[in-house]
Design an enzyme around this catalytic site. Structure first.
Site, PDB file in Angstrom:
ATOM      1  N   TRP A  99     -48.247 -26.797   7.321  1.00  0.00           N
ATOM      2  CA  TRP A  99     -47.060 -26.912   6.892  1.00  0.00           C
ATOM      3  C   TRP A  99     -46.026 -25.883   7.321  1.00  0.00           C
ATOM      4  O   TRP A  99     -45.107 -25.919   7.959  1.00  0.00           O
ATOM      5  CB  TRP A  99     -46.716 -26.794   5.401  1.00  0.00           C
ATOM      6  CG  TRP A  99     -47.478 -28.184   4.744  1.00  0.00           C
ATOM      7  CD1 TRP A  99     -48.584 -28.101   4.160  1.00  0.00           C
ATOM      8  CD2 TRP A  99     -47.438 -29.398   5.069  1.00  0.00           C
ATOM      9  NE1 TRP A  99     -49.093 -29.167   3.855  1.00  0.00           N
ATOM     10  CE2 TRP A  99     -48.210 -30.149   4.291  1.00  0.00           C
ATOM     11  CE3 TRP A  99     -46.202 -30.242   5.547  1.00  0.00           C
ATOM     12  CZ2 TRP A  99     -48.184 -31.543   4.304  1.00  0.00           C
ATOM     13  CZ3 TRP A  99     -46.314 -31.430   5.555  1.00  0.00           C
ATOM     14  CH2 TRP A  99     -47.198 -32.263   4.768  1.00  0.00           C
ATOM     15  N   ASP A 165     -41.645 -21.160   1.228  1.00  0.00           N
ATOM     16  CA  ASP A 165     -42.160 -22.742   0.743  1.00  0.00           C
ATOM     17  C   ASP A 165     -43.149 -22.560  -0.304  1.00  0.00           C
ATOM     18  O   ASP A 165     -44.230 -22.123   0.139  1.00  0.00           O
ATOM     19  CB  ASP A 165     -42.418 -23.510   2.157  1.00  0.00           C
ATOM     20  CG  ASP A 165     -43.302 -24.816   1.743  1.00  0.00           C
ATOM     21  OD1 ASP A 165     -43.087 -25.178   0.458  1.00  0.00           O
ATOM     22  OD2 ASP A 165     -43.653 -25.528   2.532  1.00  0.00           O
ATOM     23  N   LYS A 189     -46.076 -31.912  -6.876  1.00  0.00           N
ATOM     24  CA  LYS A 189     -47.384 -30.982  -6.949  1.00  0.00           C
ATOM     25  C   LYS A 189     -47.249 -30.388  -8.582  1.00  0.00           C
ATOM     26  O   LYS A 189     -47.986 -30.970  -9.440  1.00  0.00           O
ATOM     27  CB  LYS A 189     -47.776 -29.768  -5.944  1.00  0.00           C
ATOM     28  CG  LYS A 189     -48.306 -30.348  -4.829  1.00  0.00           C
ATOM     29  CD  LYS A 189     -47.383 -30.613  -3.727  1.00  0.00           C
ATOM     30  CE  LYS A 189     -47.884 -30.473  -2.260  1.00  0.00           C
ATOM     31  NZ  LYS A 189     -48.832 -31.602  -1.954  1.00  0.00           N
TER      32      LYS A 189
END
Lengths: 353, 353
Positions: A99, A165, A189
């Site tokens: 990511w 993030d 999540k």
């Protein structure tokens, strides 16, 4: 048979959240209308948005300059949006996995990226040390790396220069949220279903690039319109609100953190004890959200998976890019389900050890 | 009391769709998992995406070059995405209202926009005639104007040069979908809940700008990844699939169109007959989805609204930018609900005429 869902995302949410969400689709608050058919300009939805934002502010202890947005798209959209809004000439990134790599790629479309450190040399199995360089527009980190199972154990304070993030560990542990210029997190999540991304923006960091921004990607405009420049993703935001209410009802992030510590200790202790298992991430970088491990004998993979499956365990396979196994134990995962996995690990050792 | 939901969007969906969606949140297909906690890479969701795409192809009769995407964000995001992907030097737009105006604004960030015609001179109450100019990268139209209640009655064939925002009338009437280069539609009117936008892209129109596109805004990449470059908005896509199944079960767009004609005839006939009501849109431009009207005596507005409310009618107020009234009668609106509104209009005339 009861299922134990260890999926990395979209992932487990509290049962009470599913029940309320299901009911709201049939009839929202006994209004005679489904939540899905209600105008986003209705008092009911305006209240939902307000509640969701207030809960974020309270749970994380934000200050007045920190604005809460729920936008459409995922963190992948945020990679580009954040660079477009913040990157004037040069930004500093720490590369801790897939990511981060993607975030760097999108930022490079806008300006220069200085990669301060990377753990790619060892398959991203650790969080590298880094020295922050001055004169960057911002510093970008990825707090938890879902795929590799690594996590920053804590953060130094870089004040509003820090962009992070937190898609896979927000609301899972206490931290000083006021130390960040921008926090973003895809909902799917620890917060809600796929379809919305939370942005926490210190508005003082905006407006410095002089760039003419497309409306939907303009964080200043989105703040001005309170996430409602256009029709927002109503249902994902509503379910996120329900989850934030659930966290609050448990006693907030501090309480959740205690339970998360118990869950991850239980699982890592078994991985370290069990002769047939080996953790993937280095110990000092281990994630409390995504526990990655391999079998010492990979030929037993099918047998292990079958034992998991027989116990009702799903979503335990590692990400296709690294293989092995991954148990995601987000906030909503009960410790009882973690115990079921530990029991399977012990049975597995008895049978094949 | 039964509610009759005339909201412009998010808006009414079939009751059976709400019931199935509600159940899927508790337990998807008796899997023991909520749809919201299932991985988007699971066989179950891959099948949902495939079904949704196939239903679009069948209902609209697409050809092999036309690819179906379900992306996050709304039509407002599409305004920028389409220009970014297609606008090399000059594009032609027809301005028929608020949404066209916004589409033009976003396109101007990318290149030159030639506005071929506009109905702004008369408060956007009609669809203007226009002559297509050669040498444009594309022609952009808005098929139905939700706010003003106007709609193109039919389209000339401009082949793949034609880009059309069909957010509020897709799947409501038959048309030759193969005549379009790009059709896009936010889900939250005729298709599903807010949170996803349908793109139907003739892939031959892509790849001509040589522009380096951000991943999430790159239609070629999204086609290559089949709408799954990142986690897509799972639930809005699932509910859209359910609605597309419902349309198919009724006999497809052709059957829906017949019912929509009956519904709009019923309502417009009453507006034209009733001395206290006057239609907003010019007759030859009237929308069959959003019926806009005013009272001849605006001082009776509160009284009319109260009568509507007593009959269970909601969402009948006009858009804040134009005032008056608007009855949105999308696919899922039963003719019985339209009759309830007509009855109220007649009672209103008896009482105040």
């Amino acid at each position: 048979m009861q299922k134990h869902n260890f999926s990395a995302g979209p992932s487990i949410l509290p049962k009470s959240v599913f029940e309320k969400a299901s009911q709201a689709i049939l009839d929202y608050n006994s209004k005679g209308l489904s939540l899905l058919e209600m105008s986003h300009r209705s008092d009911d939805f305006v209240q939902i948005m307000h509640n969701a934002q207030s809960l974020v502010k309270e749970l994380l202890g934000l200050n007045e300059n920190q604005k809460v947005l729920f936008l459409s798209g995922g963190a992948s959209t945020a990679f580009y949006i954040l660079a477009l809004n913040l990157l004037k000439t040069k930004a500093a990134y720490v590369n801790t996995g897939t990511w981060s790599t993607k975030a760097i790629k999108e930022a490079k479309r806008i300006g220069h990226v200085d990669t301060l450190a990377s753990s790619e040399d060892q398959g991203f199995n650790y969080i590298p040390e880094f020295e922050y360089v001055e004169n960057c527009d911002y510093l970008h980190t990825t707090s938890n790396n879902t795929i590799y199972g690594t996590q920053y154990q804590n953060f130094k304070s870089y004040k509003s220069i820090h962009v992070c993030d937190m898609s896979s560990d927000i609301f899972s542990r206490t931290f000083n949220a006021q130390d960040f210029g921008l926090i973003y997190a895809g909902a799917q999540k620890n917060m809600g279903p796929a379809g919305t991304t939370l942005y926490i923006v210190n508005q003082e960091i905006l407006g410095k690039t002089q760039r003419n921004l497309p409306s939907m990607l303009d964080l200043e405009l989105q703040i001005q319109k309170n996430s409602m420049f256009n029709t927002p993703p109503v249902f994902p935001i509503y379910v996120s609100m329900l989850t934030l209410e659930w966290i609050t009802s448990l006693g907030g992030v501090q309480q959740i953190e205690k339970i998360n510590n118990q869950k991850s200790d239980l699982l890592y202790n078994e991985i370290d004890r069990n002769a047939l298992l080996v953790g993937y991430a280095q110990k000092e970088s281990r994630s409390k959200m995504n526990v990655t491990f391999n079998l010492t004998d990979k030929q037993l993979s099918e047998a292990f998976l079958e034992m998991c499956s027989s116990a009702g365990i799903v979503g335990i396979k590692g990400h296709r890019s690294v293989g092995g196994f991954r148990a995601s134990i987000y906030n909503a995962m009960p410790i009882e389900s973690v115990q079921v996995l530990v029991d399977v690990m012990q049975d597995f050792e008895k049978q094949y050890g």
